[in-house]
Design a protein around this motif. Sequence first.
Motif, PDB file in Angstrom:
ATOM      1  N   THR A 159       3.916   2.507   7.684  1.00  0.00           N
ATOM      2  CA  THR A 159       3.194   2.074   8.606  1.00  0.00           C
ATOM      3  C   THR A 159       2.773   0.516   8.548  1.00  0.00           C
ATOM      4  O   THR A 159       1.856   0.198   7.825  1.00  0.00           O
ATOM      5  N   LEU A 208      10.642  13.700   3.586  1.00  0.00           N
ATOM      6  CA  LEU A 208       9.916  12.488   4.019  1.00  0.00           C
ATOM      7  C   LEU A 208       8.760  12.187   3.089  1.00  0.00           C
ATOM      8  O   LEU A 208       7.903  12.723   2.729  1.00  0.00           O
ATOM      9  N   MET A 237       5.538   9.150   2.737  1.00  0.00           N
ATOM     10  CA  MET A 237       4.840   8.322   3.661  1.00  0.00           C
ATOM     11  C   MET A 237       3.480   8.010   3.110  1.00  0.00           C
ATOM     12  O   MET A 237       2.651   8.737   2.743  1.00  0.00           O
ATOM     13  N   GLN A 295      11.650   7.265   3.491  1.00  0.00           N
ATOM     14  CA  GLN A 295      10.496   6.558   3.254  1.00  0.00           C
ATOM     15  C   GLN A 295       9.852   5.966   4.525  1.00  0.00           C
ATOM     16  O   GLN A 295      10.713   5.292   5.119  1.00  0.00           O
ATOM     17  N   ILE A 296       8.719   6.333   5.102  1.00  0.00           N
ATOM     18  CA  ILE A 296       7.969   6.110   6.276  1.00  0.00           C
ATOM     19  C   ILE A 296       6.893   4.952   5.834  1.00  0.00           C
ATOM     20  O   ILE A 296       6.026   5.299   5.204  1.00  0.00           O
ATOM     21  N   LEU A 306       2.839  12.809   1.321  1.00  0.00           N
ATOM     22  CA  LEU A 306       1.833  12.188   1.791  1.00  0.00           C
ATOM     23  C   LEU A 306       1.080  11.468   0.772  1.00  0.00           C
ATOM     24  O   LEU A 306       0.557  12.163  -0.058  1.00  0.00           O
ATOM     25  N   ALA A 319       1.125  10.970  10.650  1.00  0.00           N
ATOM     26  CA  ALA A 319       1.220  11.808   9.641  1.00  0.00           C
ATOM     27  C   ALA A 319       0.640  13.196  10.006  1.00  0.00           C
ATOM     28  O   ALA A 319       0.962  14.173   9.481  1.00  0.00           O
ATOM     29  N   GLU A 344       3.083   2.259  -1.217  1.00  0.00           N
ATOM     30  CA  GLU A 344       4.420   2.057  -0.780  1.00  0.00           C
ATOM     31  C   GLU A 344       5.393   1.577  -2.146  1.00  0.00           C
ATOM     32  O   GLU A 344       6.458   2.286  -2.187  1.00  0.00           O
ATOM     33  N   GLY A 357      -0.646   5.151  12.100  1.00  0.00           N
ATOM     34  CA  GLY A 357      -0.005   6.038  10.943  1.00  0.00           C
ATOM     35  C   GLY A 357      -0.628   7.355  10.650  1.00  0.00           C
ATOM     36  O   GLY A 357      -0.120   8.478  10.442  1.00  0.00           O
ATOM     37  N   ALA A 386      11.198  10.564  12.961  1.00  0.00           N
ATOM     38  CA  ALA A 386      10.939  11.101  11.648  1.00  0.00           C
ATOM     39  C   ALA A 386      11.674  12.461  11.402  1.00  0.00           C
ATOM     40  O   ALA A 386      12.025  12.647  10.372  1.00  0.00           O
TER      41      ALA A 386
END
Length: 246
Positions: free
Chosen positions: A44, A187, A189, A41-42, A165, A96, A174, A92, A31
């Motif tokens: 989980t 990032l 997430m 984009q991350i 986040l 995070a 998402e 996740g 990451a």
Amino acid sequence: MDLIRTDCSDGRRCTVLGVPVHACRNPLAVALELHDRGGGQIVTLNAEMTMSACSQRALGAVIAHADLVIPDGAGVVWALARQGVRVRRTPGIELADALLRYAAGHHWRVALIGASPEVMDRLRQTLQTSMPGMDLVLAVHGYQEPETWSALQRQLQGIRPDLVLVALGVPRQELWIAEARRGCTGLWMGVGGSFDVWSGSKRRAPAWMARVNLEWLYRLVQEPARWRRMLVLPRFAWAVLRRGAR
């Protein structure tokens, strides 16, 4: 079958029921490398999200284009092991949290979006105490009017945070991230119910339950209404076994 061991440099891309997931020994390192390359984009991935991605084309497309998909659920880890790919489960909420702590120590600009107004208020206060060095540039609850979301996207594009986040639940978080992060760095997430836990509104399962992959049972006891969602787990296992047999 020989086991395939991976490290933080390869980020091997595998699939579970056709849904992509990355096998890497140190997801945090991957990451951070992703952030250095401009972000992304991350996602989980657990069994429930995998089944949703199989039936919901929009969610499946978002996961397919995500920059890092980590194995969040024990079912996904089990499915990978059946392919000879051994990875550890990466919750996740833990990734995070590690990113937040890194952000606080490295002058990252952080944005938090989602949860209820009460949870977001508590979360702001909690983070100010636990991570006093954090540069929290935006903290907005998820109960916004529909017309507010486009303005929020423009605001994020102007702020250009290093870490965003989003706690709006699957698949909404998402799908929203995929739309909002266009043209942005950093990032991004989805973190589900992590804000509730960090704010103290809910408790996470004890460590021993996490070690034996029973966090789902603890959450079910806390939220009995989740039982319908749990019905997807045997369907996931059966789908994995059927695909393996073929």
